[in-house]
Design a protein around this motif. Structure first.
Motif, short mmCIF file in Angstrom:
data_model
loop_
_atom_site.label_atom_id
_atom_site.label_comp_id
_atom_site.label_asym_id
_atom_site.label_seq_id
_atom_site.Cartn_x
_atom_site.Cartn_y
_atom_site.Cartn_z
N LEU A 135 -5.01 30.50 -94.37
CA LEU A 135 -5.44 31.84 -94.89
C LEU A 135 -5.62 33.04 -93.80
O LEU A 135 -5.11 34.05 -93.81
N VAL A 136 -6.39 32.44 -93.02
CA VAL A 136 -6.62 33.32 -91.73
C VAL A 136 -5.37 33.73 -91.10
O VAL A 136 -5.08 34.96 -90.72
N ALA A 137 -4.41 32.84 -90.72
CA ALA A 137 -3.34 33.23 -90.14
C ALA A 137 -2.30 34.29 -90.79
O ALA A 137 -1.76 35.19 -90.64
N THR A 138 -2.38 33.95 -92.04
CA THR A 138 -1.52 34.72 -93.09
C THR A 138 -2.05 36.09 -93.12
O THR A 138 -1.31 37.14 -93.40
N GLU A 139 -3.55 36.38 -93.13
CA GLU A 139 -3.91 37.47 -93.17
C GLU A 139 -3.86 38.41 -92.04
O GLU A 139 -3.75 39.59 -91.72
N LEU A 140 -3.36 37.64 -90.85
CA LEU A 140 -3.01 38.31 -89.50
C LEU A 140 -1.51 38.88 -89.43
O LEU A 140 -0.90 39.58 -88.48
N VAL A 141 -0.77 38.41 -90.57
CA VAL A 141 0.79 38.98 -90.42
C VAL A 141 0.66 40.64 -90.78
O VAL A 141 0.20 40.88 -91.83
N GLU A 142 1.41 41.07 -89.86
CA GLU A 142 1.34 42.87 -90.06
C GLU A 142 2.27 43.07 -91.35
O GLU A 142 2.14 43.84 -92.26
N LYS A 143 3.29 42.41 -91.55
CA LYS A 143 4.41 42.99 -92.41
C LYS A 143 4.30 41.66 -93.59
O LYS A 143 4.76 40.37 -93.61
N LYS A 144 3.36 41.70 -94.64
CA LYS A 144 3.18 40.62 -95.44
C LYS A 144 4.66 40.12 -96.27
O LYS A 144 4.40 39.06 -96.65
N HIS A 176 7.30 23.81 -88.75
CA HIS A 176 7.64 25.02 -87.98
C HIS A 176 6.58 24.97 -86.92
O HIS A 176 5.47 24.53 -87.07
N THR A 177 6.82 25.51 -85.80
CA THR A 177 5.93 25.65 -84.55
C THR A 177 4.66 26.57 -85.10
O THR A 177 3.78 26.54 -84.89
N GLY A 178 5.32 27.43 -85.84
CA GLY A 178 4.51 28.67 -86.47
C GLY A 178 3.21 27.96 -87.10
O GLY A 178 2.25 28.62 -87.24
N LEU A 179 3.42 26.80 -87.81
CA LEU A 179 2.21 26.05 -88.59
C LEU A 179 1.67 25.38 -87.71
O LEU A 179 0.42 25.68 -87.80
N LEU A 180 2.20 24.52 -86.71
CA LEU A 180 1.39 23.66 -85.78
C LEU A 180 0.45 24.52 -84.93
O LEU A 180 -0.57 24.11 -84.60
N ALA A 181 1.00 25.62 -84.80
CA ALA A 181 0.06 26.64 -83.46
C ALA A 181 -1.12 27.14 -84.30
O ALA A 181 -1.97 27.58 -83.57
N HIS A 182 -1.43 27.00 -85.75
CA HIS A 182 -2.50 27.54 -86.31
C HIS A 182 -3.49 26.53 -86.87
O HIS A 182 -4.33 26.77 -87.44
#
Lengths: 188, 402
Positions: free
Chosen positions: B231-240, B112-118
């Motif tokens: 881990l950092v990116a996951t912690e930034l997701v507002e709706k877990k 996913h682009t979402g993974l590449l972006a982080h």
């Protein structure tokens, strides 16, 4: 209440619900006039009217998988499902159409979403937008949709049409646009 | 134990033994000539049907350069072994801002682009690709599927489709590809590819991936950094609840970071890690530039504000397109209902580049609503000069005509 009566009661409610949900009424010359609250129009003959939870009006000619016309309403200042944006009364039409475009593009189970046109429109004197788009469903079948949206008395109304591109769009779009042309809004 | 209990247990054990599908297959990299084992061929065939739909959809991110780059890195890991492995190993970048990557049973990989972006660099990308490649090489899909078939058969429920429920998976409207392939995937029994396999299987893939990264000369410390980024990116997701994949489980990601630390420590006993080659940061950032913008736009659209902010920071740091960073900062401010601050950012963006149509349009709309119609119209006019055929041009002309 003993179990037997309770069971009977549940069955009656179920039958009532099923019959209620499944009401489909063919539109003929004698019942083309339609009115709901402040809105009225002429329904396309040969189509059928059916009930769908949350919709003010639901119409189809060959089945909702093949084509439909819906009228729905949403409260303003309420978060939309996908974009979490709120429709407010101070939005410009262009902004409103952008929000709906984004919301549609994020719908589940669709792909290749593309806007064909995004224009201002007028529905019986009310400023609205008209958004025309195409997409593919999960089976990669092409669909064609048109949405008219407007805010009226603190509520957002959407008159939407969608049909399978092949065979059904060409024979259904005129009926939809005629429905829009005949759409009347009681302003009082 | 009473007689009835014994009978039930014997019956259960018999059912289990009779229905037992094998889960003990040789890893593909250890086979000299690849041959399908039982059920594998049919599983691949089923997957190919879904694959065909996916590659013909807009779910695929339309950036050939990025696609080629990701596959170039994957090729380094594969190192010409495809023929021996009997599969066409190929990665496809999916336009989806969720953190995910998955390997299908037949060597078809999605990232996913979402993974590449982080991720920060090529070594981190290689870590993710190596992890996914190991799922293929160790036949994790087939093993996982057969394990589930055994469980469901033993319980007397043959329907593989029930597996998702049996494992307590929450679908949550998550759609990894923009189409309903997940439903198909679950029905095919390779849901692990999307949601993560068992902990042991994931750790096995981490170890295999780490070895590949090490063997190809990447900076192995970046393998751990890739997980830390997740881990950092996951912690930034507002709706877990909306996070798919195994990254959603923090303890699991933290455990994986711990594992990578161990791999690195073990390796450092034998090898001087300073001598490892490169992390390929510049190369990576060059290829993800446009994608980063598209992905953060998607996050703004979905109101993933904190994630979008992280990506803008990364974008500003890596590239000198300050006008774009300012534009997207303004878009975030708008989502936070900070209109005046958004106008300020857009004005700055315009000073740096007066030819960016989106900046002109947004500025026009905001100024128009604020009552500053002359300046709004200036922006609208310039927008239409740059984009006379814009889809929303009729709206803009209408504001100009007032």
């Amino acid at each position: 209440m003993n179990n037997r009566i309770k069971g009977l009661f549940v069955n009656v409610v179920l039958v009532f619900l099923l019959v209620g949900c499944a009401t489909i009424k063919l539109i003929e010359e004698k019942n083309v006039k339609w009115k709901s609250g402040k809105f009225s129009s002429e329904l396309p003959t040969g189509w059928s009217k059916y009930s769908w939870p949350g919709n003010i009006l639901s119409l189809t000619r060959d089945g909702s998988y093949l084509q439909y016309i819906f009228i729905s309403k949403t409260k303003t200042n309420k978060e939309l499902q996908k974009t979490k944006k709120k429709i407010t009364e101070d939005l410009l039409l262009q902004e409103l159409s952008e929000i709906i475009k984004d919301e549609l593009s994020l719908s589940d189970g669709i792909t290749n979403f593309e806007v064909i046109s995004q224009k201002p429109a007028n529905i019986d004197g009310i400023d609205a937008f008209r958004l025309e788009y195409i997409f593919k469903n999960s089976e990669m079948v092409d669909y064609h949709g048109v949405v008219y949206g407007f805010v009226f008395k603190k509520k957002y109304y959407e008159i939407s049409y969608c049909a399978m591109q092949q065979h059904y769009h060409a024979v259904s779009i005129d009926a939809f646009e005629k429905f829009i042309k005949n759409f009347k809004v009681e302003q009082s | 134990m009473n007689k009835v209990t014994s009978m039930v247990l014997i019956l259960f054990a018999t059912t289990f033994l009779i229905s037992c599908a094998s889960t003990n297959f040789e890893n593909i990299e250890n086979i000299s000539k690849f041959e399908h084992v039982e059920d594998e061929k049919s599983l691949w065939k089923e997957v190919e049907e879904v694959q065909k739909k996916l590659v013909n959809s807009s779910a695929i991110y339309p950036d050939k350069d990025l696609q080629n780059y990701v596959n170039g890195v994957l090729d380094k890991l594969v190192a010409g072994n495809e023929v021996n492995w009997g599969a066409d190993i190929e990665a496809h970048v999916i336009y989806n801002s969720d953190f995910n990557a998955a390997m299908w049973p037949n060597g078809f990989m999605i990232v996913h682009t979402g993974l590449l972006a982080h991720l920060d660099n090529e070594a981190q990308l290689a870590t993710i690709l190596g992890h996914e490649l190991t799922h293929f090489l160790h036949r994790h899909s087939l093993k996982s599927r057969n394990k589930l078939v055994n469980i469901t058969a033993a319980l007397g429920t043959i329907r593989v489709a029930a597996v998702g429920a049996a494992y307590g998976l929450a679908y949550n409207g998550y759609d990894p590809s923009g189409i309903d392939d997940l439903h198909n995937a679950i029905a095919l029994g390779f849901e692990g590819a999307y949601y993560g396999y068992s902990r042991a299987t994931e750790f096995d893939a981490d170890e295999g991936g780490f070895d590949l990264v090490k063997e190809r000369g990447y900076d192995v410390k970046e393998a751990k950094a890739a997980m830390e980024n997740m881990l950092v990116a996951t912690e930034l997701v507002e709706k877990k609840g909306e996070i798919p994949y195994f990254y959603s489980s923090h303890p699991k990601t933290k455990l994986r970071i711990k594992n990578y630390s161990k791999f690195i420590n073990d390796l450092s006993k034998d090898v001087d890690l300073k001598s490892t080659i490169s992390n390929g940061e510049q190369e990576y950032m060059n290829h993800i530039k446009n994608m980063l913008i598209d992905n953060l736009s998607l996050d703004i659209k979905k109101k993933n504000i904190k994630l979008a902010k992280r990506q803008i920071e990364r974008y500003s740091k890596a590239y000198s397109d300050d006008y774009k960073s300012l534009y997207y900062e303004a878009m975030i401010l708008l989502r936070e209902d900070k209109k005046d601050e958004a106008i300020e950012k857009l004005s700055k963006s315009k000073q740096l580049n007066s030819q960016h149509p989106d900046t002109l349009k947004e500025l026009g709309v905001l100024l128009y609503k604020k009552g500053d119609k002359d300046e709004a119209k200036d922006n609208f006019r310039n927008y239409l000069i740059l984009q006379p055929d814009a889809k929303d041009a009729d709206f803009i002309r209408r504001y100009l005509d007032e």
